[in-house]
Design an enzyme around this catalytic site. Structure first.
Site, PDB file in Angstrom:
ATOM      1  N   CYS A   1      -4.261  -2.543  -0.224  1.00 50.57           N
ATOM      2  CA  CYS A   1      -4.727  -3.765  -0.865  1.00 50.57           C
ATOM      3  C   CYS A   1      -4.714  -4.862   0.193  1.00 50.57           C
ATOM      4  O   CYS A   1      -3.718  -5.049   0.878  1.00 50.57           O
ATOM      5  CB  CYS A   1      -3.828  -4.166  -2.025  1.00 50.57           C
ATOM      6  SG  CYS A   1      -3.788  -2.980  -3.381  1.00 50.57           S
TER       7      CYS A   1
ATOM      8  N   SER B   1       0.825  -1.190   0.000  1.00 49.19           N
ATOM      9  CA  SER B   1       0.000   0.000   0.000  1.00 49.19           C
ATOM     10  C   SER B   1       0.861   1.243   0.000  1.00 49.19           C
ATOM     11  O   SER B   1       2.081   1.174   0.072  1.00 49.19           O
ATOM     12  CB  SER B   1      -0.913  -0.011   1.231  1.00 49.19           C
ATOM     13  OG  SER B   1      -1.546  -1.266   1.369  1.00 49.19           O
TER      14      SER B   1
ATOM     15  N   HIS C   1       0.360  15.885  -0.418  1.00 50.98           N
ATOM     16  CA  HIS C   1       0.847  17.036  -1.175  1.00 50.98           C
ATOM     17  C   HIS C   1       0.241  18.286  -0.547  1.00 50.98           C
ATOM     18  O   HIS C   1      -0.915  18.274  -0.114  1.00 50.98           O
ATOM     19  CB  HIS C   1       0.443  16.942  -2.650  1.00 50.98           C
ATOM     20  CG  HIS C   1       0.771  15.634  -3.291  1.00 50.98           C
ATOM     21  ND1 HIS C   1       2.044  15.290  -3.680  1.00 50.98           N
ATOM     22  CD2 HIS C   1      -0.013  14.566  -3.588  1.00 50.98           C
ATOM     23  CE1 HIS C   1       2.029  14.076  -4.202  1.00 50.98           C
ATOM     24  NE2 HIS C   1       0.795  13.616  -4.153  1.00 50.98           N
TER      25      HIS C   1
END
EC number: 4.1.1.50
Length: 264
Positions: free
Chosen positions: A140, A112, A117
């Site tokens: 996942c 994962s 940002h």
């Protein structure tokens, strides 16, 4: 939902993305530059790495790689690739409840990533400044990234938060039947603590049949002193305080509802 016996690995991808906003009023151009510089330093790549690394520690993930960058003139990005420790799916709690804070390490991730940002900006004339941090936790496997939500919102206290959670793909049980979600959910709000929910106005827009969940949050209480940069309310006239309050409230409403509000 009863435990599924899967054929192979759990192939569902679960992604939580959210934007947090900090709103500020800075009267002069120098003040606006000062706010941008201040918030850019507060959330530089090193600080963001610390926050995301702590998130990995809280949810029990192994950090595989960290990529980070500060940008000129402003902004930063951090991406962490993680993998899970061995975990028995029977021990995984998929019920709806707030995720852990640092004192409760209970979850694991698999193959994962966590990334953030930042986007500082300011209005060219009105004195309004905003800081946005865009965060994504994608996993996942059997674990939901919603377990990280409560900690991150506590860590990044903000005026406005918008969140999206989506489950993609499918996994197959031992009989070959496809399953497009492996846990019950009717709202992202169910994964937040009561004290957090008490601070915000909240609104859901969910598309249940597509396994898409969206929640918006905006602080209930407004205290002008928390929104002024290099200024104090007592230094302003009653007219100035009213005008600034109106500007800030309009800005927050536009961000919360995602549309421009016409002048009345």
């Amino acid at each position: 939902m009863s435990k599924l016996k899967l054929h192979g690995f759990n192939n569902l991808t679960k992604s939580l993305s959210f934007c947090i906003y900090d709103i500020c009023y800075a009267k002069t151009a120098d003040d606006r530059d000062g706010y941008i510089a201040y918030i850019d330093e507060q959330y530089n790549a090193n600080r963001l790495t610390e926050i995301l690394s702590e998130t990995c520690s809280i949810i029990g993930a192994n950090i595989l790689n960290i990529a980070r960058q500060d940008y000129d003139p402003q902004g930063a990005s951090v991406t962490i690739l993680v993998s899970e420790e061995p975990v028995d799916p029977r021990d995984v709690d998929t019920s709806e409840h707030p995720g852990p804070l640092p004192s409760a390490v209970v979850a694991h991730l698999d193959k994962s990533h966590i990334c953030v940002h930042t986007y500082p900006e300011s209005h060219p004339e009105a004195g309004l400044c905003t800081f946005r941090a865009d965060i994504e936790v994608s996993t996942c496997g059997v674990i939901s990234p919603l377990k990280a939500l409560n900690y991150l919102i506590h860590q990044l206290e903000s005026d406005i938060v918008t969140m999206d959670y989506r489950v993609r793909g499918f996994t197959r049980d031992i009989n070959g039947v496809k399953h497009f979600i492996d846990h019950k959910i009717n709202s992202i709000q169910n994964f937040m603590s009561d004290d957090m929910k008490s601070l915000y106005h909240m609104m859901d827009v969910n598309v249940y049949q597509e396994n898409i969940f969206h929640t918006k949050m905006m602080l209930k209480d407004f205290d002008l002193k928390h929104y002024l940069f290099n200024a104090k309310p007592e230094e302003l006239s009653a007219e100035e305080k009213e005008q600034i309050t109106r500007l800030l409230y309009k800005e927050m409403q536009e961000i919360y509802y995602g549309r421009n509000v016409p002048e009345v």
